[in-house]
Design an enzyme around this catalytic site. Sequence first.
Site, short mmCIF file in Angstrom:
data_model
loop_
_atom_site.label_atom_id
_atom_site.label_comp_id
_atom_site.label_asym_id
_atom_site.label_seq_id
_atom_site.Cartn_x
_atom_site.Cartn_y
_atom_site.Cartn_z
N ARG A 1 0.85 -1.26 -0.13
CA ARG A 1 -0.11 0.19 0.15
C ARG A 1 0.85 1.24 0.10
O ARG A 1 1.69 1.53 0.97
CB ARG A 1 -0.74 -0.02 1.22
N ASN B 1 -0.43 2.48 16.64
CA ASN B 1 -0.53 3.25 15.45
C ASN B 1 -2.10 2.98 15.17
O ASN B 1 -2.34 2.03 14.42
CB ASN B 1 0.32 2.64 14.33
N ALA C 1 -6.14 5.27 10.38
CA ALA C 1 -6.98 6.33 10.04
C ALA C 1 -7.86 6.56 11.26
O ALA C 1 -8.53 7.56 11.51
CB ALA C 1 -8.06 6.00 8.78
N HIS D 1 -7.95 9.81 13.46
CA HIS D 1 -8.46 11.01 13.13
C HIS D 1 -10.17 11.38 13.48
O HIS D 1 -10.46 12.44 13.39
CB HIS D 1 -8.38 11.36 11.69
N ASP E 1 -11.41 6.97 23.88
CA ASP E 1 -12.04 6.69 25.11
C ASP E 1 -11.42 5.46 25.73
O ASP E 1 -11.07 5.31 27.09
CB ASP E 1 -13.49 6.76 25.23
N ILE F 1 3.99 5.71 10.94
CA ILE F 1 5.15 5.62 9.94
C ILE F 1 5.47 6.82 9.17
O ILE F 1 6.46 7.31 8.89
CB ILE F 1 5.06 4.03 9.09
N SER F 2 4.49 7.29 8.58
CA SER F 2 4.62 8.64 7.63
C SER F 2 4.42 9.89 8.64
O SER F 2 3.96 9.67 9.70
CB SER F 2 3.53 8.72 6.60
N ARG G 1 0.90 15.49 5.41
CA ARG G 1 0.26 14.94 4.51
C ARG G 1 -1.13 15.56 4.02
O ARG G 1 -1.16 16.93 4.43
CB ARG G 1 -0.01 13.47 5.00
N ARG H 1 -5.18 14.68 7.91
CA ARG H 1 -4.38 13.77 8.86
C ARG H 1 -3.84 14.66 9.98
O ARG H 1 -2.83 13.88 10.71
CB ARG H 1 -3.30 13.10 7.95
#
Length: 145
Positions: free
Chosen positions: A16, A73, A76, A79, A86, A100-101, A106, A110
């Site tokens: 990906r 991590n 998505a 966000h 919670d 990682i990024s 970006r 994000r």
Amino acid sequence: MILVLNGPNLNLLGSREPAVYGRETLEDLENACESWGADLGVTVTCRQSNHEGNLIEWIHEAAGAGFRAIVINPGALTHYSYALRDAISGQDLPVVEVHISNVDARESFRHVSVTAGVCRGKISGLGFVGYRLAMEYLVEVSNQN
């Protein structure tokens, strides 16, 4: 013991968006985390799920399972998942959020993390090394208690 949690789409590491996430796979990341843990003298357990509820359950169960800290991590979910936020804030283990990024370089959506505010810290943009740095910090914090 440190629990390393990876959220949605991180199972696709290596294929990906390799320009963003690199060519290394989730298996490579998990092997690296386990090796870094051994160097730090701690056992590391890695889990990945594309399902928010699994991540929440693992956070709820972490302390009772003997974990001393969590690296997460959220992908998505970072966000928009107030449920994940919670779950993190509702338990006592120290947590470090890792990306990682460089999420701040970006897309604008994000740039907001609803989970980082209830974590001890956030590491972004350092690739897999961010996980190692998070674990080093968490071992240090655990040794102070």
